[in-house]
Write an enzyme that holds these catalytic residues in place. Structure first.
Site, PDB file in Angstrom:
ATOM      1  N   TYR A  68      44.173  65.999  42.924  1.00  0.00           N
ATOM      2  CA  TYR A  68      43.197  65.938  44.013  1.00  0.00           C
ATOM      3  C   TYR A  68      43.545  66.894  45.148  1.00  0.00           C
ATOM      4  CZ  TYR A  68      40.884  61.985  41.877  1.00  0.00           C
ATOM      5  OH  TYR A  68      40.174  61.210  41.022  1.00  0.00           O
TER       6      TYR A  68
ATOM      7  N   VAL B  70      52.665  68.050  43.254  1.00  0.00           N
ATOM      8  CA  VAL B  70      52.728  66.949  42.285  1.00  0.00           C
ATOM      9  C   VAL B  70      52.688  65.612  43.037  1.00  0.00           C
ATOM     10  CG1 VAL B  70      53.970  68.307  40.588  1.00  0.00           C
ATOM     11  CG2 VAL B  70      55.251  66.965  42.261  1.00  0.00           C
TER      12      VAL B  70
ATOM     13  N   GLU C 278      49.146  68.727  53.576  1.00  0.00           N
ATOM     14  CA  GLU C 278      47.707  68.772  53.365  1.00  0.00           C
ATOM     15  C   GLU C 278      47.035  67.689  54.207  1.00  0.00           C
ATOM     16  OE1 GLU C 278      45.956  71.094  51.521  1.00  0.00           O
ATOM     17  OE2 GLU C 278      44.755  70.077  53.018  1.00  0.00           O
TER      18      GLU C 278
ATOM     19  N   LYS D  51      52.979  64.900  59.130  1.00  0.00           N
ATOM     20  CA  LYS D  51      52.031  64.446  58.110  1.00  0.00           C
ATOM     21  C   LYS D  51      52.047  62.913  58.010  1.00  0.00           C
ATOM     22  CE  LYS D  51      49.555  63.991  54.498  1.00  0.00           C
ATOM     23  NZ  LYS D  51      48.614  64.659  53.665  1.00  0.00           N
TER      24      LYS D  51
ATOM     25  N   VAL E 253      36.407  46.706  54.347  1.00  0.00           N
ATOM     26  CA  VAL E 253      37.160  45.740  53.557  1.00  0.00           C
ATOM     27  C   VAL E 253      38.633  46.143  53.445  1.00  0.00           C
ATOM     28  CG1 VAL E 253      36.333  46.922  51.484  1.00  0.00           C
ATOM     29  CG2 VAL E 253      37.167  44.600  51.264  1.00  0.00           C
TER      30      VAL E 253
ATOM     31  N   CYS F 185      47.238  57.937  50.042  1.00  0.00           N
ATOM     32  CA  CYS F 185      48.167  58.368  51.094  1.00  0.00           C
ATOM     33  C   CYS F 185      48.528  57.327  52.152  1.00  0.00           C
ATOM     34  CB  CYS F 185      47.618  59.608  51.785  1.00  0.00           C
ATOM     35  SG  CYS F 185      47.798  61.071  50.764  1.00  0.00           S
ATOM     36  N   PHE F 186      47.537  56.626  52.688  1.00  0.00           N
ATOM     37  CA  PHE F 186      47.826  55.817  53.878  1.00  0.00           C
ATOM     38  C   PHE F 186      48.967  54.832  53.653  1.00  0.00           C
ATOM     39  CE2 PHE F 186      43.548  56.093  56.371  1.00  0.00           C
ATOM     40  CZ  PHE F 186      43.802  57.435  56.586  1.00  0.00           C
TER      41      PHE F 186
ATOM     42  N   PHE G  59      37.836  54.312  46.345  1.00  0.00           N
ATOM     43  CA  PHE G  59      38.392  53.832  47.624  1.00  0.00           C
ATOM     44  C   PHE G  59      37.539  54.251  48.815  1.00  0.00           C
ATOM     45  CE2 PHE G  59      40.523  57.250  50.017  1.00  0.00           C
ATOM     46  CZ  PHE G  59      40.497  58.296  49.094  1.00  0.00           C
ATOM     47  N   LYS G  60      36.610  55.183  48.595  1.00  0.00           N
ATOM     48  CA  LYS G  60      35.616  55.571  49.595  1.00  0.00           C
ATOM     49  C   LYS G  60      34.505  56.297  48.846  1.00  0.00           C
ATOM     50  CE  LYS G  60      36.677  59.341  52.077  1.00  0.00           C
ATOM     51  NZ  LYS G  60      37.409  60.416  52.779  1.00  0.00           N
TER      52      LYS G  60
ATOM     53  N   ARG H  16      42.766  55.214  43.608  1.00  0.00           N
ATOM     54  CA  ARG H  16      44.122  54.782  43.942  1.00  0.00           C
ATOM     55  C   ARG H  16      44.115  53.881  45.186  1.00  0.00           C
ATOM     56  NH1 ARG H  16      47.080  60.547  43.650  1.00  0.00           N
ATOM     57  NH2 ARG H  16      45.007  61.184  44.338  1.00  0.00           N
TER      58      ARG H  16
HETATM   59  C1  UDX Z   1      48.441  64.039  46.458  1.00  0.00           C
HETATM   60  C2  UDX Z   1      49.607  64.554  47.295  1.00  0.00           C
HETATM   61  O1  UDX Z   1      49.903  65.857  46.926  1.00  0.00           O
HETATM   62  C3  UDX Z   1      50.761  63.679  47.116  1.00  0.00           C
HETATM   63  O2  UDX Z   1      51.696  64.006  48.084  1.00  0.00           O
HETATM   64  C4  UDX Z   1      50.384  62.278  47.337  1.00  0.00           C
HETATM   65  O3  UDX Z   1      51.514  61.521  47.106  1.00  0.00           O
HETATM   66  C5  UDX Z   1      49.285  61.848  46.443  1.00  0.00           C
HETATM   67  O4  UDX Z   1      48.211  62.675  46.668  1.00  0.00           O
HETATM   68  P1  UDX Z   1      47.348  64.358  44.254  1.00  0.00           P
HETATM   69  O5  UDX Z   1      46.974  65.774  44.084  1.00  0.00           O
HETATM   70  O6  UDX Z   1      46.312  63.452  44.801  1.00  0.00           O
HETATM   71  O7  UDX Z   1      48.613  64.283  45.152  1.00  0.00           O
HETATM   72  O8  UDX Z   1      47.991  63.724  42.961  1.00  0.00           O
HETATM   73  P2  UDX Z   1      47.418  63.773  41.498  1.00  0.00           P
HETATM   74  O9  UDX Z   1      45.948  63.866  41.519  1.00  0.00           O
HETATM   75  O10 UDX Z   1      48.101  62.659  40.792  1.00  0.00           O
HETATM   76  O11 UDX Z   1      47.944  65.177  40.943  1.00  0.00           O
HETATM   77  C6  UDX Z   1      49.260  65.472  40.693  1.00  0.00           C
HETATM   78  C7  UDX Z   1      49.334  66.322  39.423  1.00  0.00           C
HETATM   79  O12 UDX Z   1      50.655  66.805  39.225  1.00  0.00           O
HETATM   80  C8  UDX Z   1      48.958  65.583  38.149  1.00  0.00           C
HETATM   81  O13 UDX Z   1      47.876  66.212  37.537  1.00  0.00           O
HETATM   82  C9  UDX Z   1      50.216  65.654  37.287  1.00  0.00           C
HETATM   83  O14 UDX Z   1      49.948  65.787  35.903  1.00  0.00           O
HETATM   84  C10 UDX Z   1      50.902  66.873  37.841  1.00  0.00           C
HETATM   85  N1  UDX Z   1      52.346  66.919  37.607  1.00  0.00           N
HETATM   86  C11 UDX Z   1      53.131  65.877  37.920  1.00  0.00           C
HETATM   87  C12 UDX Z   1      52.910  68.071  37.075  1.00  0.00           C
HETATM   88  O15 UDX Z   1      52.209  69.023  36.751  1.00  0.00           O
HETATM   89  N2  UDX Z   1      54.266  68.125  36.896  1.00  0.00           N
HETATM   90  C13 UDX Z   1      55.079  67.076  37.182  1.00  0.00           C
HETATM   91  O16 UDX Z   1      56.298  67.162  36.998  1.00  0.00           O
HETATM   92  C14 UDX Z   1      54.485  65.913  37.716  1.00  0.00           C
HETATM   93  C1  UDX Z   2      43.616  60.583  54.345  1.00  0.00           C
HETATM   94  C2  UDX Z   2      43.632  61.442  55.619  1.00  0.00           C
HETATM   95  O1  UDX Z   2      42.383  61.311  56.305  1.00  0.00           O
HETATM   96  C3  UDX Z   2      43.896  62.890  55.251  1.00  0.00           C
HETATM   97  O2  UDX Z   2      43.995  63.675  56.420  1.00  0.00           O
HETATM   98  C4  UDX Z   2      45.191  62.975  54.466  1.00  0.00           C
HETATM   99  O3  UDX Z   2      45.439  64.293  54.048  1.00  0.00           O
HETATM  100  C5  UDX Z   2      45.130  62.070  53.249  1.00  0.00           C
HETATM  101  O4  UDX Z   2      44.823  60.739  53.648  1.00  0.00           O
HETATM  102  P1  UDX Z   2      41.863  60.084  52.421  1.00  0.00           P
HETATM  103  O5  UDX Z   2      42.779  58.971  52.073  1.00  0.00           O
HETATM  104  O6  UDX Z   2      41.425  61.004  51.359  1.00  0.00           O
HETATM  105  O7  UDX Z   2      42.523  60.988  53.562  1.00  0.00           O
HETATM  106  O8  UDX Z   2      40.524  59.470  53.057  1.00  0.00           O
HETATM  107  P2  UDX Z   2      40.143  58.871  54.510  1.00  0.00           P
HETATM  108  O9  UDX Z   2      38.823  59.388  54.851  1.00  0.00           O
HETATM  109  O10 UDX Z   2      41.212  59.076  55.488  1.00  0.00           O
HETATM  110  O11 UDX Z   2      39.961  57.314  54.206  1.00  0.00           O
HETATM  111  C6  UDX Z   2      41.059  56.475  53.892  1.00  0.00           C
HETATM  112  C7  UDX Z   2      40.596  55.043  53.773  1.00  0.00           C
HETATM  113  O12 UDX Z   2      40.268  54.511  55.047  1.00  0.00           O
HETATM  114  C8  UDX Z   2      39.345  54.854  52.912  1.00  0.00           C
HETATM  115  O13 UDX Z   2      39.502  53.711  52.099  1.00  0.00           O
HETATM  116  C9  UDX Z   2      38.249  54.651  53.923  1.00  0.00           C
HETATM  117  O14 UDX Z   2      37.193  53.904  53.413  1.00  0.00           O
HETATM  118  C10 UDX Z   2      38.996  53.915  55.011  1.00  0.00           C
HETATM  119  N1  UDX Z   2      38.384  54.052  56.345  1.00  0.00           N
HETATM  120  C11 UDX Z   2      38.335  55.268  56.954  1.00  0.00           C
HETATM  121  C12 UDX Z   2      37.840  52.937  56.996  1.00  0.00           C
HETATM  122  O15 UDX Z   2      37.871  51.832  56.450  1.00  0.00           O
HETATM  123  N2  UDX Z   2      37.294  53.092  58.241  1.00  0.00           N
HETATM  124  C13 UDX Z   2      37.249  54.283  58.876  1.00  0.00           C
HETATM  125  O16 UDX Z   2      36.738  54.336  60.001  1.00  0.00           O
HETATM  126  C14 UDX Z   2      37.783  55.416  58.207  1.00  0.00           C
END
Ligand code: UDX
Ligand code: UDX
Length: 465
Positions: A14, A92, A163, A222, A272, A278-279, A340-341, A348
């Site tokens: 992602y 990763v 990020e 971060k 909810v 991340c959070f 999740f949104k 996740r």
């Molecule tokens: C993000 C942030 O980068 C991370 O810090 C946070 O903890 C979770 O969100 P994200 O891109 O959302 O990560 O994770 P994910 O969609 O699971 O992608 C990670 C990718 O890394 C997977 O596709 C996995 O296959 C790959 N991976 C993992 C590798 O290529 N090599 C590895 O050794 C482990």
């Molecule tokens: C978050 C941070 O916003 C982003 O900057 C960071 O890089 C990764 O984590 P993300 O988790 O993708 O991003 O989505 P975000 O829009 O922050 O929403 C997180 C959760 O909070 C969702 O479940 C959302 O529904 C919830 N949320 C958000 C609320 O319930 N109320 C709000 O007002 C805002």
């Protein structure tokens, strides 16, 4: 190194996928290779049918259509991409540890370490290694010690470039970033590396929005940014419980409070509960670090944000049960939304998982619909909890692609993700299909309550009495 011509990103998830797509889009002069160990995922990134991309993000398909095969490439050839790159992003996943020391709190860095070892083994020329994954503070040090003890002459410079994109709006967030943060060593080579990374972003981000700091400030910022954001959600969710016991309306309170320019209006939407990758993980990291440094009060303070979020999820499930005459056993409950949104297919830590689990514990029969989440992902999420057997999950839970048909004979609908399409349904038709009383539990404050009540629904809106 005069400028960066070849980038490699390890991890096509992602974060890695959308981020590299935007870099390739804005920097046609740079070749961007995104690699992943997961062959299936790479095949999907390369699929001709862009609706099959493993990440759903508004605007992503268009950018992939333009850049893929031009200067953006997806493959599993990790070693080759590392070898060719001037700059390597590590994207990763860093899940919360499920074993050993720090279980349930600390980040599991095994994938990061594996990447570092790969880089150390393969590299034959100097590299800049950029941490993109969210990491506990001081991970750069771990990376540094692995990379600097390889015995070769290759020089590795570590940068932290966290990020800040939010899923569902990732492309806009990347194109119009509030800020880009680059942390690095205060040495001449560190400074040079920061400049080279900054130059990439300067292709589309105004220079004054690109901040340079030391490594640790960048890593910590971060975690702190996410903790502050999550804290706002938990704060307004705490108030939503109070509103339900009084005559106050949580949106009215949020508006009145948010108009104070010192507070600001964003991120005050009661829900909810917050989810996402991340959070929770980042706050747990903050709690873990604070506690391991002996700062127990600091740890307790931030941990409360998570406790409040858990309370909100179980409070919502308990409201459903108590409003439905204290029993949901054998009752059909339709769940609208599993992501999740809205506008993402990511589930996740989605609050829906925990609400569904609580209802299943009370022997409800669930029928789930989400416009972007496939059945396999829903069963995977429920199975991962380990609350009951996979067979029981499949017996008690049905996943459907028809949001209206599934309401036939249902006792209740619970709205758990704020997908816009839920608003557009023919709710009169839905009402005619359901049992009486027909309950709607709106965990996202999405629907217009008085309309539903006029139709005959018994409507519960989170954050209002
Ligand atoms: C993000 C942030 O980068 C991370 O810090 C946070 O903890 C979770 O969100 P994200 O891109 O959302 O990560 O994770 P994910 O969609 O699971 O992608 C990670 C990718 O890394 C997977 O596709 C996995 O296959 C790959 N991976 C993992 C590798 O290529 N090599 C590895 O050794 C482990
Ligand atoms: C978050 C941070 O916003 C982003 O900057 C960071 O890089 C990764 O984590 P993300 O988790 O993708 O991003 O989505 P975000 O829009 O922050 O929403 C997180 C959760 O909070 C969702 O479940 C959302 O529904 C919830 N949320 C958000 C609320 O319930 N109320 C709000 O007002 C805002």
């Amino acid at each position: 190194m005069k400028s960066i011509k070849n980038i490699c990103c390890i991890g096509a998830g992602y974060v890695g996928g959308p981020t590299m797509s935007v870099i390739a889009h804005k920097c046609p002069h740079i070749q961007v290779n995104v690699v992943d160990i997961n062959q299936h995922k790479i095949d999907l990134w390369n699929d001709k049918d862009l609706s099959k991309l493993p990440v759903f993000e508004p605007g992503l398909q268009e950018i992939i259509a333009e850049t893929r095969g031009r200067n953006l490439f997806f493959s599993t050839k990790v070693d080759q991409a590392i070898d060719q790159a001037d700059m390597i992003f590590i994207s990763v996943n860093t899940p919360t540890k499920t074993y050993g020391k720090g279980k349930g709190q600390a980040a599991d860095l095994k994938y990061i370490e594996l990447c570092a070892r790969d880089i150390a083994r393969v590299a034959t020329s100097d590299k800049i290694v950029v941490e993109k994954s969210t990491l506990p503070v001081r991970t750069a040090q771990t990376l540094q010690s692995i990379l600097h003890n390889t015995g070769s002459d290759v020089h590795f410079e570590i940068l932290s470039n966290p990020e800040f994109l939010a899923e569902g709006t990732a492309i806009d967030d990347l194109l119009q970033a509030d800020r880009v943060l680059i942390g690095g060593n205060d040495t001449p080579t560190g400074q040079k590396a920061k400049t080279l990374l900054s130059e990439i972003y300067e292709n589309w981000i105004p220079k004054e929005r690109i901040l340079q700091t030391n490594l640790w400030s960048s890593e910590l910022s971060k975690l702190v940014a996410n903790a502050f954001l999550a804290q706002r959600v938990s704060s307004i969710n705490a108030i939503s419980a109070l509103c339900e016991k009084t005559e106050a309306n949580v949106d009215e309170v949020a508006k009145a409070v948010g108009l104070d320019s010192r507070i600001g209006s964003k991120f005050l939407k009661a829900s909810v509960g917050f989810g996402g990758s991340c959070f929770q993980k980042d706050i747990l990291n903050l709690v873990y670090i604070s506690r391991s440094l002996g700062l127990n009060e600091v740890a307790d303070y931030w941990e409360q944000v998570i406790i409040m979020n858990d309370y909100q999820k179980s409070r919502f499930a308990n409201t459903i049960i108590s409003e439905m005459f204290n029993t949901v056993s054998g009752k059909k409950i339709v769940i609208y939304g599993w992501a999740f949104k809205k506008d993402t297919n990511d589930t996740r830590e989605s609050p829906a998982i925990y609400v569904a689990d609580a209802l299943l514990e009370e022997q409800a029969e669930l029928v789930i619909y989400d416009p972007k989440v496939p059945a396999a992902a829903i069963y995977r999420d429920l199975d991962a909890l380990g609350t009951r057997s996979p067979e029981d999950n499949r017996r008690l839970v049905t996943v459907s692609e028809d949001p209206v048909k599934i309401t036939t004979g249902a006792h209740a609908i619970a709205v758990l993700t704020e997908w816009d399409e839920f608003r557009t349904y023919d709710w009169t038709d839905i009402f005619s299909r359901m049992q009486r009383p027909a309950f709607v539990f709106d965990g996202r404050r999405l629907l217009v309550g008085h309309n539903l009540e006029k139709m005959g629904f018994t409507y519960y809106k989170l954050g209002e009495s």
